[in-house]
Design an enzyme around this catalytic site. Sequence first.
Site, PDB file in Angstrom:
ATOM      1  CB  SER A 139      -0.836   0.018   1.287  1.00 26.13           C
ATOM      2  OG  SER A 139      -1.407   1.293   1.486  1.00 26.13           O
ATOM      3  CE1 TYR A 152      -4.244  -1.958   4.759  1.00 26.85           C
ATOM      4  CE2 TYR A 152      -3.110   0.131   4.396  1.00 26.85           C
ATOM      5  CZ  TYR A 152      -3.798  -0.969   3.898  1.00 26.85           C
ATOM      6  OH  TYR A 152      -4.025  -1.077   2.543  1.00 26.85           O
ATOM      7  CB  ALA A 154       3.198  -2.109  11.440  1.00 27.07           C
ATOM      8  CE  LYS A 156      -1.883  -4.068   3.025  1.00 22.86           C
ATOM      9  NZ  LYS A 156      -2.143  -5.259   2.189  1.00 22.86           N
ATOM     10  CB  ILE A 185      -7.615   1.234  -5.830  1.00 23.94           C
ATOM     11  CG1 ILE A 185      -6.085   1.254  -6.063  1.00 23.94           C
ATOM     12  CG2 ILE A 185      -8.341   0.441  -6.908  1.00 23.94           C
ATOM     13  CD1 ILE A 185      -5.617   1.876  -7.338  1.00 23.94           C
TER      14      ILE A 185
HETATM   15  P1  NAD Z   1     -11.705  -5.356  -0.233  1.00 24.31           P
HETATM   16  O1  NAD Z   1     -12.193  -5.154   1.159  1.00 24.31           O
HETATM   17  O2  NAD Z   1     -12.671  -5.317  -1.360  1.00 24.31           O
HETATM   18  O3  NAD Z   1     -10.872  -6.706  -0.355  1.00 24.31           O
HETATM   19  C1  NAD Z   1     -10.215  -7.335   0.690  1.00 24.31           C
HETATM   20  C2  NAD Z   1     -10.562  -8.805   0.592  1.00 24.31           C
HETATM   21  O4  NAD Z   1      -9.804  -9.519   1.551  1.00 24.31           O
HETATM   22  C3  NAD Z   1     -12.040  -9.052   0.877  1.00 24.31           C
HETATM   23  O5  NAD Z   1     -12.583  -9.893  -0.150  1.00 24.31           O
HETATM   24  C4  NAD Z   1     -12.021  -9.765   2.215  1.00 24.31           C
HETATM   25  O6  NAD Z   1     -13.065 -10.692   2.361  1.00 24.31           O
HETATM   26  C5  NAD Z   1     -10.660 -10.468   2.150  1.00 24.31           C
HETATM   27  N1  NAD Z   1     -10.178 -10.804   3.484  1.00 24.31           N
HETATM   28  C6  NAD Z   1      -9.968  -9.954   4.533  1.00 24.31           C
HETATM   29  N2  NAD Z   1      -9.583 -10.656   5.613  1.00 24.31           N
HETATM   30  C7  NAD Z   1      -9.523 -11.965   5.242  1.00 24.31           C
HETATM   31  C8  NAD Z   1      -9.208 -13.178   5.918  1.00 24.31           C
HETATM   32  N3  NAD Z   1      -8.886 -13.200   7.211  1.00 24.31           N
HETATM   33  N4  NAD Z   1      -9.278 -14.341   5.211  1.00 24.31           N
HETATM   34  C9  NAD Z   1      -9.630 -14.351   3.912  1.00 24.31           C
HETATM   35  N5  NAD Z   1      -9.951 -13.236   3.223  1.00 24.31           N
HETATM   36  C10 NAD Z   1      -9.907 -12.069   3.890  1.00 24.31           C
HETATM   37  O7  NAD Z   1     -10.550  -4.259  -0.411  1.00 24.31           O
HETATM   38  P2  NAD Z   1      -9.539  -3.931  -1.605  1.00 24.31           P
HETATM   39  O8  NAD Z   1      -9.479  -2.459  -1.646  1.00 24.31           O
HETATM   40  O9  NAD Z   1      -9.860  -4.696  -2.840  1.00 24.31           O
HETATM   41  O10 NAD Z   1      -8.150  -4.435  -0.982  1.00 24.31           O
HETATM   42  C11 NAD Z   1      -7.369  -5.484  -1.530  1.00 24.31           C
HETATM   43  C12 NAD Z   1      -5.926  -5.322  -1.078  1.00 24.31           C
HETATM   44  O11 NAD Z   1      -5.396  -4.103  -1.606  1.00 24.31           O
HETATM   45  C13 NAD Z   1      -5.756  -5.229   0.449  1.00 24.31           C
HETATM   46  O12 NAD Z   1      -4.595  -5.936   0.839  1.00 24.31           O
HETATM   47  C14 NAD Z   1      -5.561  -3.745   0.690  1.00 24.31           C
HETATM   48  O13 NAD Z   1      -4.836  -3.483   1.850  1.00 24.31           O
HETATM   49  C15 NAD Z   1      -4.802  -3.353  -0.562  1.00 24.31           C
HETATM   50  N6  NAD Z   1      -4.895  -1.911  -0.880  1.00 24.31           N
HETATM   51  C16 NAD Z   1      -6.054  -1.352  -1.296  1.00 24.31           C
HETATM   52  C17 NAD Z   1      -6.069   0.005  -1.615  1.00 24.31           C
HETATM   53  C18 NAD Z   1      -7.302   0.686  -2.109  1.00 24.31           C
HETATM   54  O14 NAD Z   1      -7.251   1.911  -2.330  1.00 24.31           O
HETATM   55  N7  NAD Z   1      -8.411   0.025  -2.313  1.00 24.31           N
HETATM   56  C19 NAD Z   1      -4.920   0.769  -1.489  1.00 24.31           C
HETATM   57  C20 NAD Z   1      -3.754   0.161  -1.058  1.00 24.31           C
HETATM   58  C21 NAD Z   1      -3.745  -1.196  -0.769  1.00 24.31           C
END
Ligand code: NAD
Length: 249
Positions: A139, A152, A154, A156, A185
């Site tokens: 992230s 979070y 820490a 990432k 995103i």
């Molecule tokens: P999201 O909430 O749609 O997706 C996260 C997914 O992880 C969900 O489907 C959730 O069910 C699953 N999940 C969470 N804990 C879990 C567990 N214990 N076991 C199994 N599945 C689990 O969010 P997203 O925005 O699509 O995020 C996806 C990744 O991208 C994450 O790692 C997030 O930190 C990272 N990220 C997202 C953004 C953003 O702007 N959306 C920015 C930086 C990083």
Amino acid sequence: MESHKKKVAMVTGGGSGIGFAIAQKFVENQIQTIIVGRDENKLKNAKSKLGDFCEVYPCDLSRLEKIPELVESILKEFGRIDILVNNAGTNMKKNFIEVTDQDFQQVILTNLVSVFALSREVVKNMIKNGSGNIINISSMASQYGLPKVIAYTASKSAIEGMTRAMATELSPQGIRINCIAPGFIITDMTGKAFDQDPDRKNRAISRTPLGEMGKPEDIAEAAYFLISPGAKYVTGTVLPVDGGNSIGF
Ligand code: NAD
């Protein structure tokens, strides 16, 4: 497209957001894609959109003891795992002094420890195959300081260090490990937070040189590149896909 035929990928958190977009890109390219997540209904709903190249394996990855049997059952059915995308993640926004030890550990467990445990099990198979591709998702929280997301951040930041350590140890065995650092995103995770805080949204966009939030598909395109033969000389990298947010002023 031909070169991906019969490849098997696992995408954690593939039922929604960025993980869903990555799974979609993979199935469009005929990669057999297993989506893993906690919510079986969400995964089944995703499969109904993704079709026959998608399979669903429900698992709460924070239950570490379940991970070896998850990988074993996938290997029993599909024989191999060529690609692992460690995308599942959770966030927690709280003032620094209000974060309990338990809060902190829970985020680290989901975002970091489970990534290690799952990678270890999958890598055992990749070593046997003499090839493999792992993509970790970090992230922009690890590119610069964001307030109120201590656990979070820490987790990432550790993912990026772990990417480099894994790459030096495993690349000699044919396994490439890379990391994508998404910027802002539009997904469920960010949508809600930004809707409640328009100032934050404006601030995020104002320091993004490309002037808008990203889409899950932008991350999927980068992931597809990293697992493609075109990236065969790329390992141990952290690729920001963030519209320039991490270098914007
Ligand atoms: P999201 O909430 O749609 O997706 C996260 C997914 O992880 C969900 O489907 C959730 O069910 C699953 N999940 C969470 N804990 C879990 C567990 N214990 N076991 C199994 N599945 C689990 O969010 P997203 O925005 O699509 O995020 C996806 C990744 O991208 C994450 O790692 C997030 O930190 C990272 N990220 C997202 C953004 C953003 O702007 N959306 C920015 C930086 C990083």
